[in-house]
Design a protein around this motif. Structure first.
Motif, PDB file in Angstrom:
ATOM      1  N   LEU A   2      47.531  45.269  42.270  1.00 40.53           N
ATOM      2  CA  LEU A   2      46.951  45.921  41.266  1.00 40.53           C
ATOM      3  C   LEU A   2      45.831  45.640  41.624  1.00 40.53           C
ATOM      4  N   LYS A   3      44.941  46.650  41.716  1.00 37.04           N
ATOM      5  CA  LYS A   3      43.324  46.991  41.242  1.00 37.04           C
ATOM      6  C   LYS A   3      42.286  47.308  40.375  1.00 37.04           C
ATOM      7  N   ILE A   4      42.170  46.760  40.088  1.00 33.09           N
ATOM      8  CA  ILE A   4      40.802  47.212  38.928  1.00 33.09           C
ATOM      9  C   ILE A   4      40.023  46.682  38.888  1.00 33.09           C
ATOM     10  N   LEU A   5      39.500  47.838  38.558  1.00 33.76           N
ATOM     11  CA  LEU A   5      37.480  48.480  38.759  1.00 33.76           C
ATOM     12  C   LEU A   5      37.480  48.940  37.404  1.00 33.76           C
ATOM     13  N   GLY A   6      35.982  47.321  37.569  1.00 33.32           N
ATOM     14  CA  GLY A   6      35.397  47.740  36.425  1.00 33.32           C
ATOM     15  C   GLY A   6      35.061  46.539  36.335  1.00 33.32           C
ATOM     16  N   LYS A   7      33.312  46.143  35.674  1.00 33.61           N
ATOM     17  CA  LYS A   7      32.659  44.370  35.145  1.00 33.61           C
ATOM     18  C   LYS A   7      33.900  43.490  34.075  1.00 33.61           C
ATOM     19  N   ALA A   8      33.887  42.160  33.822  1.00 35.10           N
ATOM     20  CA  ALA A   8      34.831  41.773  32.812  1.00 35.10           C
ATOM     21  C   ALA A   8      34.114  42.428  31.937  1.00 35.10           C
ATOM     22  N   SER A   9      33.231  42.373  31.836  1.00 34.29           N
ATOM     23  CA  SER A   9      32.225  41.947  30.564  1.00 34.29           C
ATOM     24  C   SER A   9      32.737  43.692  29.628  1.00 34.29           C
ATOM     25  N   SER A  10      32.845  44.506  30.173  1.00 33.07           N
ATOM     26  CA  SER A  10      33.008  45.978  29.662  1.00 33.07           C
ATOM     27  C   SER A  10      34.574  45.429  28.509  1.00 33.07           C
ATOM     28  N   LEU A  47      37.181  58.311  42.298  1.00 34.20           N
ATOM     29  CA  LEU A  47      38.159  58.061  41.414  1.00 34.20           C
ATOM     30  C   LEU A  47      38.571  58.121  39.752  1.00 34.20           C
ATOM     31  N   ASN A  48      37.139  58.307  39.410  1.00 28.41           N
ATOM     32  CA  ASN A  48      37.318  58.868  37.758  1.00 28.41           C
ATOM     33  C   ASN A  48      35.719  59.784  38.069  1.00 28.41           C
ATOM     34  N   LEU A  56      42.681  52.128  37.493  1.00 23.74           N
ATOM     35  CA  LEU A  56      43.252  51.399  38.128  1.00 23.74           C
ATOM     36  C   LEU A  56      43.668  51.843  38.906  1.00 23.74           C
ATOM     37  N   LYS A  57      44.258  50.998  40.105  1.00 22.30           N
ATOM     38  CA  LYS A  57      44.864  51.275  41.405  1.00 22.30           C
ATOM     39  C   LYS A  57      46.020  51.115  42.061  1.00 22.30           C
ATOM     40  N   ASP A  58      47.264  51.664  41.462  1.00 21.51           N
ATOM     41  CA  ASP A  58      49.220  50.545  42.123  1.00 21.51           C
ATOM     42  C   ASP A  58      49.267  51.758  42.908  1.00 21.51           C
ATOM     43  N   ASP A  59      49.020  50.853  44.429  1.00 21.08           N
ATOM     44  CA  ASP A  59      49.551  51.656  45.052  1.00 21.08           C
ATOM     45  C   ASP A  59      48.693  53.289  45.067  1.00 21.08           C
ATOM     46  N   ASP A  60      49.914  53.951  45.752  1.00 29.31           N
ATOM     47  CA  ASP A  60      49.458  55.554  45.369  1.00 29.31           C
ATOM     48  C   ASP A  60      49.112  55.698  44.173  1.00 29.31           C
ATOM     49  N   LEU A  61      49.018  55.236  43.174  1.00 29.59           N
ATOM     50  CA  LEU A  61      48.605  55.828  41.787  1.00 29.59           C
ATOM     51  C   LEU A  61      47.265  55.628  41.777  1.00 29.59           C
ATOM     52  N   VAL A  62      46.423  56.527  41.000  1.00 29.68           N
ATOM     53  CA  VAL A  62      44.611  56.385  40.370  1.00 29.68           C
ATOM     54  C   VAL A  62      44.306  56.626  39.112  1.00 29.68           C
TER      55      VAL A  62
END
Length: 207
Positions: A2-10, A47-48, A56-62
């Motif tokens: 899994l890949k998560i895009l976003g700063k950890a403080s959010s 992406l958004n 969230l990116k999970d394989d081909d799912l965004v």
């Protein structure tokens, strides 16, 4: 992975990170948002289109929208203990998640931006007072609910609803104004301390 895009403080990114901890999921996270890479670039907007974290990116799912992301993760990765498959058991989880995302979030927006974010555009005394009044009203609703369950938001079992509401409770305690005593809310917040990811992603010093 899994890949998560976003700063950890959010607060919305932290919903996803806490859910991953509950599900014991491995992930990679990239810093996007204020202070990091801009979410208004063509790359991110592809992406958004709303230009908001998390994504969230999970394989081909965004996927975007934090509550949708955590519902997906629990549904795909053996998270029925967090998000039941049975419609009757699932309904109160969805109800309180949606309440947090709409009614509760809307109530604290102004006062949080003024007192914590120090936003120059949110300095009106009357709007601040209205926001505090509304936030307090909603926290009293939560307190009454927790008195009824004597456990968690959706019932006797911890669920995704407690991740989203727990983070909002953390924000309530972390915003500097005079708070009424809501004993069930305080006991609930302490009850969450045994959960995986709680100390890292919720009660971590960030409002």
């Amino acid at each position: 992975m899994l890949k998560i895009l976003g700063k950890a403080s959010s607060i919305n990114v932290r919903k996803v990170l806490w859910t991953c901890a509950e599900l014991n999921l491995r992930f990679e996270r990239e810093d996007w948002g204020t202070g990091f890479r801009s979410t208004q670039t063509p790359e991110f907007l592809s992406l958004n289109p709303n230009g908001l974290v998390p994504v969230l990116k999970d394989d081909d799912l965004v996927l975007w929208e934090s509550n949708s992301i955590i519902r997906y993760l629990a549904s795909r990765y053996d998270g029925a203990h967090l998000y039941p498959a049975d419609p009757i058991a699932r309904a109160p989880v969805d109800q309180w998640m949606d309440w947090q995302a709409t009614d509760l979030n809307r109530s604290w927006s102004y006062v949080f931006l003024r007192l914590v974010r120090q936003s120059e555009e949110h300095q009106a005394e009357d709007e601040t007072a209205r926001s505090i009044e509304s936030w307090t009203k909603h926290m009293r609703i939560l307190n009454a609910r927790l008195l009824a369950t004597n456990a968690y938001v959706a019932g006797k079992q911890f669920s995704l609803a407690d991740i989203v509401v727990g983070l909002s409770v953390n924000r309530w305690f972390g915003t500097p104004f005079e708070h009424p005593h809501l004993p069930a809310v305080s006991e609930y917040f302490d009850r969450l301390s045994d959960r995986p990811g709680f100390a890292t992603y919720c009660r971590n010093g960030l409002p």
